[in-house]
Design an enzyme around this catalytic site. Structure first.
Site, PDB file in Angstrom:
ATOM      1  N   SER A 287       3.249  -2.370  10.512  1.00 23.24           N
ATOM      2  CA  SER A 287       4.698  -2.432  10.759  1.00 23.24           C
ATOM      3  C   SER A 287       5.294  -3.808  10.458  1.00 23.24           C
ATOM      4  O   SER A 287       6.182  -4.289  11.157  1.00 23.24           O
ATOM      5  CB  SER A 287       5.021  -1.999  12.191  1.00 23.24           C
ATOM      6  OG  SER A 287       4.624  -0.658  12.392  1.00 23.24           O
TER       7      SER A 287
ATOM      8  N   HIS B 125      -9.534   1.143   4.635  1.00 27.93           N
ATOM      9  CA  HIS B 125      -8.307   1.406   5.389  1.00 27.93           C
ATOM     10  C   HIS B 125      -8.619   2.366   6.541  1.00 27.93           C
ATOM     11  O   HIS B 125      -9.409   3.295   6.385  1.00 27.93           O
ATOM     12  CB  HIS B 125      -7.227   1.998   4.466  1.00 27.93           C
ATOM     13  CG  HIS B 125      -5.875   1.959   5.098  1.00 27.93           C
ATOM     14  ND1 HIS B 125      -5.491   2.863   6.056  1.00 27.93           N
ATOM     15  CD2 HIS B 125      -4.833   1.102   4.950  1.00 27.93           C
ATOM     16  CE1 HIS B 125      -4.258   2.568   6.454  1.00 27.93           C
ATOM     17  NE2 HIS B 125      -3.841   1.501   5.793  1.00 27.93           N
TER      18      HIS B 125
ATOM     19  N   GLY C 179       2.304   2.006  10.883  1.00 30.54           N
ATOM     20  CA  GLY C 179       3.296   3.080  10.752  1.00 30.54           C
ATOM     21  C   GLY C 179       3.931   3.479  12.075  1.00 30.54           C
ATOM     22  O   GLY C 179       4.602   4.499  12.172  1.00 30.54           O
TER      23      GLY C 179
ATOM     24  N   GLU D  69      -5.663  -5.067  10.338  1.00 25.62           N
ATOM     25  CA  GLU D  69      -4.621  -4.071  10.608  1.00 25.62           C
ATOM     26  C   GLU D  69      -4.943  -3.347  11.913  1.00 25.62           C
ATOM     27  O   GLU D  69      -5.762  -2.418  11.915  1.00 25.62           O
ATOM     28  CB  GLU D  69      -4.571  -3.040   9.481  1.00 25.62           C
ATOM     29  CG  GLU D  69      -4.251  -3.620   8.121  1.00 25.62           C
ATOM     30  CD  GLU D  69      -3.647  -2.577   7.207  1.00 25.62           C
ATOM     31  OE1 GLU D  69      -2.566  -2.840   6.680  1.00 25.62           O
ATOM     32  OE2 GLU D  69      -4.244  -1.497   7.034  1.00 25.62           O
TER      33      GLU D  69
ATOM     34  N   GLU E 214      -7.033   4.766   7.742  1.00 27.11           N
ATOM     35  CA  GLU E 214      -6.776   6.188   7.453  1.00 27.11           C
ATOM     36  C   GLU E 214      -7.966   6.804   6.730  1.00 27.11           C
ATOM     37  O   GLU E 214      -8.310   7.961   6.952  1.00 27.11           O
ATOM     38  CB  GLU E 214      -5.479   6.320   6.631  1.00 27.11           C
ATOM     39  CG  GLU E 214      -4.257   6.036   7.495  1.00 27.11           C
ATOM     40  CD  GLU E 214      -3.043   5.534   6.749  1.00 27.11           C
ATOM     41  OE1 GLU E 214      -2.994   5.638   5.507  1.00 27.11           O
ATOM     42  OE2 GLU E 214      -2.128   5.021   7.422  1.00 27.11           O
TER      43      GLU E 214
ATOM     44  N   GLY F 271       2.702  -1.243   4.326  1.00 27.42           N
ATOM     45  CA  GLY F 271       2.770   0.184   4.019  1.00 27.42           C
ATOM     46  C   GLY F 271       4.206   0.605   3.782  1.00 27.42           C
ATOM     47  O   GLY F 271       4.770   0.431   2.697  1.00 27.42           O
TER      48      GLY F 271
ATOM     49  N   ASN G 266       0.872  -1.177   0.000  1.00 26.87           N
ATOM     50  CA  ASN G 266       0.000   0.000   0.000  1.00 26.87           C
ATOM     51  C   ASN G 266       0.906   1.222   0.000  1.00 26.87           C
ATOM     52  O   ASN G 266       1.480   1.562   1.030  1.00 26.87           O
ATOM     53  CB  ASN G 266      -0.887  -0.038   1.259  1.00 26.87           C
ATOM     54  CG  ASN G 266      -1.704   1.232   1.427  1.00 26.87           C
ATOM     55  OD1 ASN G 266      -1.825   2.032   0.502  1.00 26.87           O
ATOM     56  ND2 ASN G 266      -2.263   1.424   2.610  1.00 26.87           N
ATOM     57  N   TRP G 267       1.056   1.829  -1.164  1.00 27.44           N
ATOM     58  CA  TRP G 267       2.001   2.946  -1.280  1.00 27.44           C
ATOM     59  C   TRP G 267       1.500   4.215  -0.577  1.00 27.44           C
ATOM     60  O   TRP G 267       2.264   5.125  -0.332  1.00 27.44           O
ATOM     61  CB  TRP G 267       2.258   3.265  -2.757  1.00 27.44           C
ATOM     62  CG  TRP G 267       3.089   2.252  -3.489  1.00 27.44           C
ATOM     63  CD1 TRP G 267       3.549   1.054  -3.010  1.00 27.44           C
ATOM     64  CD2 TRP G 267       3.580   2.357  -4.832  1.00 27.44           C
ATOM     65  NE1 TRP G 267       4.281   0.409  -3.971  1.00 27.44           N
ATOM     66  CE2 TRP G 267       4.327   1.176  -5.104  1.00 27.44           C
ATOM     67  CE3 TRP G 267       3.469   3.315  -5.843  1.00 27.44           C
ATOM     68  CZ2 TRP G 267       4.944   0.950  -6.333  1.00 27.44           C
ATOM     69  CZ3 TRP G 267       4.082   3.086  -7.068  1.00 27.44           C
ATOM     70  CH2 TRP G 267       4.820   1.919  -7.301  1.00 27.44           C
ATOM     71  N   LYS G 268       0.225   4.296  -0.317  1.00 28.87           N
ATOM     72  CA  LYS G 268      -0.385   5.501   0.284  1.00 28.87           C
ATOM     73  C   LYS G 268      -0.078   6.722  -0.595  1.00 28.87           C
ATOM     74  O   LYS G 268       0.061   6.584  -1.803  1.00 28.87           O
ATOM     75  CB  LYS G 268       0.078   5.696   1.722  1.00 28.87           C
ATOM     76  CG  LYS G 268      -0.088   4.434   2.567  1.00 28.87           C
ATOM     77  CD  LYS G 268       0.055   4.690   4.028  1.00 28.87           C
ATOM     78  CE  LYS G 268      -0.039   3.379   4.789  1.00 28.87           C
ATOM     79  NZ  LYS G 268      -0.066   3.527   6.215  1.00 28.87           N
TER      80      LYS G 268
HETATM   81  C1  PEP Z   1      -0.945   0.079   6.143  1.00 29.94           C
HETATM   82  O1  PEP Z   1      -1.206   1.242   6.372  1.00 29.94           O
HETATM   83  O2  PEP Z   1      -1.685  -0.607   5.406  1.00 29.94           O
HETATM   84  C2  PEP Z   1       0.246  -0.482   6.792  1.00 29.94           C
HETATM   85  C3  PEP Z   1       0.270  -1.760   7.078  1.00 29.94           C
HETATM   86  O3  PEP Z   1       1.266   0.395   7.082  1.00 29.94           O
HETATM   87  P1  PEP Z   1       2.706   0.069   7.742  1.00 29.94           P
HETATM   88  O4  PEP Z   1       3.199  -1.218   7.137  1.00 29.94           O
HETATM   89  O5  PEP Z   1       3.554   1.231   7.375  1.00 29.94           O
HETATM   90  O6  PEP Z   1       2.465  -0.069   9.217  1.00 29.94           O
END
Ligand code: PEP
Length: 253
Positions: free
Chosen positions: A214, A96, A174, A168, A98, A235, A9-11
């Site tokens: 993470s 998601h 993050g 998640e 966010e 992410g 997931n590049w965001k």
């Molecule tokens: C995400 O936001 O989907 C995610 C898993 O982020 P990260 O790996 O940076 O925690």
């Protein structure tokens, strides 16, 4: 048999040139050293059509990070599921945390998005997960069940088969804090039991449930070794080819 999947997931990262360069690098590396799992990259809308043209889609799938909850028309700035599909993408991330938090996406809005994505032939990576307060109050099971009931348990079994679930925990996204493999396995098994209660054991057994939060090359092998963890939604560590490949290679250990 359910699929093992590592999805990035590049965001809101990377301009067009940077994103194309990363997708090209991944394409080369994974074409030369084939993964033991399905790999998907979910990119900002602007990258999709360009990346779709050169991606070896036998090796890497392509997805968007969102789509609209409306079919078409006067919704300035929105991108419909049909538009996403027309770029050559096959997946979309929905739900998601966010988007739920910053863009106030409710279960009802997400239900519309899921239906439109499926109607346009996209597979949905549907995210669920609890906040830190909810985890501390031991409400994680209640939260994930409500998220499933609110947006995807209305689907027919045939449509539900096109859903990939991503668990998640918000407190792990993050933050560098990963759920332990035991914590993740416990809730993944619970999520699978919710799917079994709704759709039966066969559908539950065929549903891929990814862990996100993470996840990195160092912790992926332990997480992916658990029976109900079928891969990861990644992410930060999906933004560098070597880091992402390290997680993909966890399926080779
Ligand atoms: C995400 O936001 O989907 C995610 C898993 O982020 P990260 O790996 O940076 O925690």
């Amino acid at each position: 048999m359910r699929k093992k999947i590592v999805a990035g997931n590049w965001k809101m990262n990377m301009n067009l040139q940077e994103g194309v360069a990363l997708a090209k690098e991944l394409n080369e590396v994974l074409t030369a050293d084939k993964p033991n799992c399905d790999v998907v990259i979910c990119t900002p809308f602007i990258h999709l059509a360009t990346v779709a043209q050169f991606l070896n889609q036998d090796v890497i799938g392509l997805g968007a990070e969102n789509c609209a909850d409306k079919v078409k028309g006067a919704f300035t700035g929105e991108v419909s599921a049909e538009m996403v599909k027309s770029t050559g993408a096959q997946y979309v991330i929905l739900g998601h945390s966010e988007r739920r938090e910053y863009y106030k996406e409710t279960p009802e809005i997400l239900k519309e998005k899921v239906q439109l994505a499926l109607a346009n032939g996209l597979k949905v990576i549907f995210c669920i997960g609890e906040s830190l307060e909810e985890r501390e109050a031991n409400k994680q099971n209640e939260v994930v069940k409500a998220e499933l009931e609110g947006s995807v348990f209305n689907l027919s079994a045939e449509d539900f088969a096109k859903i990939i679930i991503a668990y998640e925990p918000i407190w792990a996204i993050g933050t560098g804090k990963t759920a332990t493999a035991e914590q993740a396995e416990e809730i993944h098994a619970y999520i699978r039991s919710c799917v079994a209660d709704k759709y039966g054991a066969k559908v539950a057994d065929d549903t891929s449930i990814l862990y996100g939060g993470s996840c990195k090359a160092s912790n992926a092998p332990e997480l992916f070794a658990k029976p109900d963890i079928d891969g990861g939604l990644i992410g930060g560590a999906s933004l560098k080819c070597a880091d992402f490949k390290g997680i993909i290679d966890a399926w080779k250990k």
